[in-house]
Design an enzyme around this catalytic site. Structure first.
Site, PDB file in Angstrom:
ATOM      1  CG  ASP A 346       2.680  46.963  29.227  1.00  0.00           C
ATOM      2  OD1 ASP A 346       2.073  46.331  28.351  1.00  0.00           O
ATOM      3  OD2 ASP A 346       2.733  46.608  30.417  1.00  0.00           O
ATOM      4  N   GLY A 347       6.216  49.193  26.781  1.00  0.00           N
ATOM      5  CA  GLY A 347       7.026  50.369  26.475  1.00  0.00           C
ATOM      6  C   GLY A 347       8.485  50.075  26.731  1.00  0.00           C
ATOM      7  CB  SER A 371       5.531  55.013  29.071  1.00  0.00           C
ATOM      8  OG  SER A 371       4.714  54.352  30.023  1.00  0.00           O
ATOM      9  NE  ARG A 372       4.199  50.199  22.645  1.00  0.00           N
ATOM     10  CZ  ARG A 372       5.262  49.433  22.830  1.00  0.00           C
ATOM     11  NH1 ARG A 372       5.347  48.688  23.911  1.00  0.00           N
ATOM     12  NH2 ARG A 372       6.234  49.401  21.946  1.00  0.00           N
ATOM     13  CB  VAL A 373       0.563  51.173  30.438  1.00  0.00           C
ATOM     14  CG1 VAL A 373      -0.433  51.060  31.583  1.00  0.00           C
ATOM     15  CG2 VAL A 373       0.300  50.082  29.416  1.00  0.00           C
TER      16      VAL A 373
END
Length: 522
Positions: A346-347, A371-373
């Protein structure tokens, strides 16, 4: 006969009568045992014949006690991955089925222990005693049993918590060339979980024994072993042990997650894991693909990292956060294994060797990290400052290159560069020295409000330290709101900035030093 003799006679008669009835009721049963033959042995694998009923991933035992896992199930031969010493194995030896898949002991008694993937102690203490054993290969939690990532996992690193936040239940990749501080970020994150009710599992894959010993010594010195489990597959272990290590560590972590606890697991590193799997696959004559890795290498890591999640509240609400580590070569993040892991996670946090050589530690390249979350779980106080900070830092990095050539810059550009230099100075952080939330927010707010811009660059380390130490003066009520409030109020912001100004007072330049220069701070 007297009374004692009568009593003894009766007792013996009853005993013999029970033995006779037991013999009559006993019916011997024959249990079939499949015993195969060891056909050949090579580095880390064996070929076995004569086990027609064996299944994929089933464990077998050899006559010297070594365990193995059935990996290739062909019509005539079984390809077995060895999990122990194979120097004494000889062709023609017996091989027995166990009827079970590879599993590992789980339980609270593992906390504070250093074990290998088979559950054997490596810390010189007594064997681990656990009441449960669970398979190392388990299905990932279904989508309907997962909840969104909403709670931050504080690393204690200013650059990560502010710009690349991580949430509990997230999978955040750490990658970079060798010797750039990848393990240091993971260990600092473990150290920062003290008193945070987070269980930590550190899985060392293919590391030197001296490196692992240093990590364990650091965890003990900082008191982190009380809430940690260390699973070790050393560099001189058979490749099969390195292959099963992350799966065994994940099963141990899942036990705590299913108890409703938050868990952090570090895989250090999956480069060695992929190489061990490639070695096993090539020895077992599996067809090679890109960079000689087998075609299922993506699935190998995907099914491992998919087990990291945040469970629904009715399932305990526990979480498993994964920090896999990958080593790149010559800063090539487009290589096969790094791109695989980037697409699974997620990143990523990318560590730049050029920043490391300049002494900018941790050497996090903010431009290539994402960071996608975690931004959804980031605390409100960070969100109030992180956006402006990341934009200012990105502008600085763009302009810094031009200023190095001695080009004349206008006043606004000079201010952007000077502000960026202060941001970089404040984001530097010594190893094994995590910073609290209150101290981080104080430093970041001071940066955003440009209070550091008047401080000479050579005094920035002392000024930043003074601001961090002054954070203890923040009222307890405000500190509590930094952790729980939905937004940072203007009153709280003003109070924090007031404390920061007082801390920076001794570092303010005199009137003679305030004369602006036409160049840029070195």
């Amino acid at each position: 006969m007297n009374a004692p003799d009568d009593l003894m006679h009766v007792t013996f008669e009853r005993a013999f009568d029970r033995i006779a009835r037991g013999r009559q009721a006993f019916e011997p049963s024959l249990l079939p045992h499949e015993i195969g033959t060891l056909a050949s042995v090579s580095t880390g694998i064996a070929q076995v014949t004569g086990l027609p009923g064996i299944g994929y991933d089933e464990m077998v035992t050899f006559d010297n006690g070594t365990l193995g896992i059935a990996f290739n199930v062909d019509a005539d031969e079984i390809g077995v991955v060895l999990l122990g010493d194979y120097a004494t194995l000889r062709s023609g030896g017996e091989v027995r089925r166990t009827g079970r898949v590879m599993d590992v002991a789980v339980g609270d008694s593992l906390l504070g222990r250093v074990i290998d993937p088979l559950g054997r102690p490596l810390d010189g203490r007594a064997p681990v005693v656990c009441s449960q054993r669970k398979p190392i290969e388990r299905p990932a939690t279904s989508i309907m049993d997962r909840d969104p990532v909403t709670v931050p996992l504080q690393t204690g690193l200013k650059v990560v918590d502010a710009m690349i936040p991580i949430g509990r239940g997230q999978r955040e990749l750490i990658l970079g060339d060798r010797q750039t501080g990848k393990t240091a970020i993971a260990i600092d994150t473990i150290l920062n979980q003290r008193n945070q009710d987070v269980v930590c599992v550190y899985c060392a894959i293919g590391q030197r024994a001296s490196t692992v010993a240093k990590v364990v010594a650091t965890l003990k010195e900082k008191g982190a072993m009380d809430y940690s489990v260390v699973v070790v597959a050393e560099g001189n272990d058979p490749p099969g042990v390195a292959y099963v290590a992350p799966y065994a560590a994940t099963t141990i972590a899942e036990y705590f997650m299913e108890q409703g606890r938050d868990v952090l697991i570090v895989y250090d590193d999956l480069t060695h894991h992929a190489r061990a799997y490639r070695e096993l696959s090539l020895l077992l004559r599996r067809p090679p693909g890109r960079e000689a890795f087998p075609g299922d290498i993506f699935y190998l890591h995907a099914r491992l990292l998919e087990r990291s999640t945040h469970l629904r509240a009715d399932l305990g609400g526990g979480s498993l956060t994964a920090l896999p580590i990958i080593e790149t070569e010559a800063q090539d993040i487009s290589a096969y294994i790094p791109t695989n892991l980037i697409s699974i996670t997620d990143g990523q946090i990318y560590l730049s060797p050029s920043l490391f050589e300049l002494g900018i530690l941790p050497a996090v390249d903010v431009g290539k990290s994402v960071s996608r979350v975690g931004g959804k779980a980031q605390r409100a106080a960070y969100r109030a400052v992180a956006g402006d900070l990341k934009l200012a830092y990105a502008q600085f990095e763009e302009l810094e290159t031009f200023s190095k050539f001695g080009a004349r810059v206008d006043e606004s550009t000079r201010q952007v560069i000077q502000h960026g230099q202060r941001i970089r100075a404040c984001l530097k952080q010594a190893e094994h020295s995590p910073v609290s939330v209150a101290a981080q927010v104080t430093v970041l707010l001071t940066l955003t409000d440009c209070l550091f811009d008047a401080i000479p660059l050579d005094q920035m380390p002392d000024a930043e330290t003074a601001v961090r130490e002054a954070a203890v003066k923040i009222p307890t009520a405000i500190q509590d709101r930094l952790l729980t409030a939905d937004s940072l109020s203007d009153l709280d912001r003003a109070e924090i900035l007031k404390i920061a100004r007082e801390a920076l007072q001794p570092f303010q330049p005199s009137d003679s030093q305030r004369t602006p220069s036409k160049g840029v701070d070195s």
